[in-house]
Design an enzyme around this catalytic site. Structure first.
Site, PDB file in Angstrom:
ATOM      1  N   CYS A 115      77.976  34.997 -12.222  1.00 38.86           N
ATOM      2  CA  CYS A 115      77.686  34.226 -13.446  1.00 38.86           C
ATOM      3  C   CYS A 115      77.902  32.720 -13.253  1.00 38.86           C
ATOM      4  CB  CYS A 115      78.540  34.723 -14.602  1.00 38.86           C
ATOM      5  SG  CYS A 115      78.216  36.439 -14.983  1.00 38.86           S
ATOM      6  N   HIS A 263      77.693  29.397 -20.044  1.00 39.98           N
ATOM      7  CA  HIS A 263      77.099  30.636 -19.543  1.00 39.98           C
ATOM      8  C   HIS A 263      77.089  31.639 -20.690  1.00 39.98           C
ATOM      9  CE1 HIS A 263      76.475  34.419 -17.678  1.00 39.98           C
ATOM     10  NE2 HIS A 263      77.737  34.791 -17.762  1.00 39.98           N
ATOM     11  N   ASN A 293      72.972  38.669 -21.370  1.00 40.28           N
ATOM     12  CA  ASN A 293      73.641  37.914 -20.306  1.00 40.28           C
ATOM     13  C   ASN A 293      72.794  38.041 -19.036  1.00 40.28           C
ATOM     14  OD1 ASN A 293      75.256  37.235 -18.110  1.00 40.28           O
ATOM     15  ND2 ASN A 293      77.118  38.166 -18.944  1.00 40.28           N
TER      16      ASN A 293
END
Ligand code: UT7
Length: 336
Positions: A115, A263, A293
């Site tokens: 991520c 993020h 995500n």
């Protein structure tokens, strides 16, 4: 020493929309649970057989970013590609992009920081530009998560979160030290590596042949695992720390932030950070409700969208911040 600056952005998401209600048909979950816990309403998942992959999505985003930068493919001096879901075990997708863009033998670096992959990649690009080694760098974050996740009830705490997509940025040299990327801050803490991981296939754990040989129906080592609450607690702490680290380094205050692009891990994490820093809704860009995500792709997709909507203007202070598997985390402070 130079600064670097972003001069072109692009993103690509597959057409296929998967809603929370679609998921509740294949696993024991609900629109209400997913929205309350994550803020996600829908995500994009490639349709199997449509020929899309981490590489092809990354390439589409890269082409848009290059076109928006006003450069030509051959102007690119270096490719940096962030993903946890490459097309091949090796080589990574950076070289596929080099070939597809027809750029003559430029280096292609693959970044595995999950991520935090895009933030890490911008940091790498920035160092090469700062030293004068390269002038124009293409940075890509792309993920195809939907093929690797467990879409049964067993995998529901992970599979409802992740989505597919790609984003890209073109960076070039900025001669004015008060403009462009002012600083980058990247960290890791490997003792928590297995709190969010896909363990197999791995040369140090279980290789494909071991999985086939054992044929153990209870072996899910090739599916992603996440200790959700543990990750959540570390995420909110590290996001805050690393944003403050960036502000401090540049003698900036929270009030100087014009746009924070976190993020897109979980809307609750973004909201926690927003509240902690006292930022208005207009100062934090979220799109997790549409895409879920998308790991290394989430920041460049969000940045590209926010820029497209005119929410980022010349002179703005833009902060990017990420946290994820590794654990890895980082921030970027930009004077746009
Ligand atoms: O991007 C990299 C970084 N990632 C993150 O930062 C993610 C961090 N973690 C999270 O976002 C959250 O922990 C999750 C969204 C993954 C999970 O939310 P939670 O509030 O921590 O839920 P939980 O895991 O504690 O589960 C609560 C309950 C459990 O049931 P019981 O044991 O209370 O009966 C789960 O089995 O919710 C259940 N559950 C679900 N129910 C319906 C878990 N997943 C689902 C689901 N649908 N999809």
């Amino acid at each position: 020493m130079f600064n670097s600056k972003i001069i072109g952005l692009g993103h690509y998401v597959p057409n296929n929309i998967v809603t929370n209600d679609d998921l509740s048909k294949v696993m024991d979950t609900s629109d209400q649970w997913i929205q309350e816990r994550t803020g996600i309403k829908e995500r994009r998942w490639v349709k199997s057989g449509d020929g899309q992959s981490t590489f092809t999505m990354g390439l589409e985003a890269a082409k848009t970013a290059i076109s928006n930068s006003g450069m030509k493919n051959e102007d690119i001096d270096l490719i940096v590609f962030a993903t946890l879901s490459p097309d091949y075990y090796f080589p990574g997708p950076g070289v596929q992009v080099q070939e597809a863009l027809g750029i003559n033998t430029v280096a292609a670096i693959d970044i595995r920081a999950q991520c935090s992959g895009f933030v890490y990649s911008i940091s790498v690009a920035d160092q090469f530009i700062k030293t004068g080694m390269y002038k124009n760098v293409l940075v890509i974050g792309s993920e195809l998560q939907s093929r690797g996740i467990d879409k049964s009830t067993r995998g529901r705490s992970i599979s409802v979160i992740f989505g597919d997509g790609a984003g890209a940025a073109v960076l070039t040299r900025e001669e004015d030290p008060s403009k462009g990327i002012l600083s980058t801050h990247i960290h890791s803490e490997g003792k928590h590596a297995l709190e969010l991981a896909t363990e197999a296939p791995g040369m140090g754990t279980r290789w494909v042949t071991d999985i086939i040989k054992d044929n153990d129906p209870e072996d899910f080592s090739y599916r992603p695992y996440m200790n959700g609450q543990f990750v959540f607690k570390h995420a909110v702490r590290r996001f805050s720390e690393v944003i403050n680290e960036g502000l401090y380094k540049n003698n900036l205050e929270v009030g100087d932030i014009d746009m924070l692009i976190p993020h897109q891990a979980n809307l609750r994490i973004s909201q926690f950070i927003q509240k902690k820093f006292g930022l208005a809704d207009s100062q934090v860009y979220n799109n997790i409700e549409k895409y879920g995500n998308t790991t290394a792709a989430s920041i460049p997709i969000a940045l590209s969208e926010a820029h497209e909507k005119g929410m980022i203007k010349t002179g703005d202070t833009v902060v990017l911040a990420a946290f994820g598997s590794g654990f890895t985390w980082g921030s970027i402070i930009i004077k746009w």
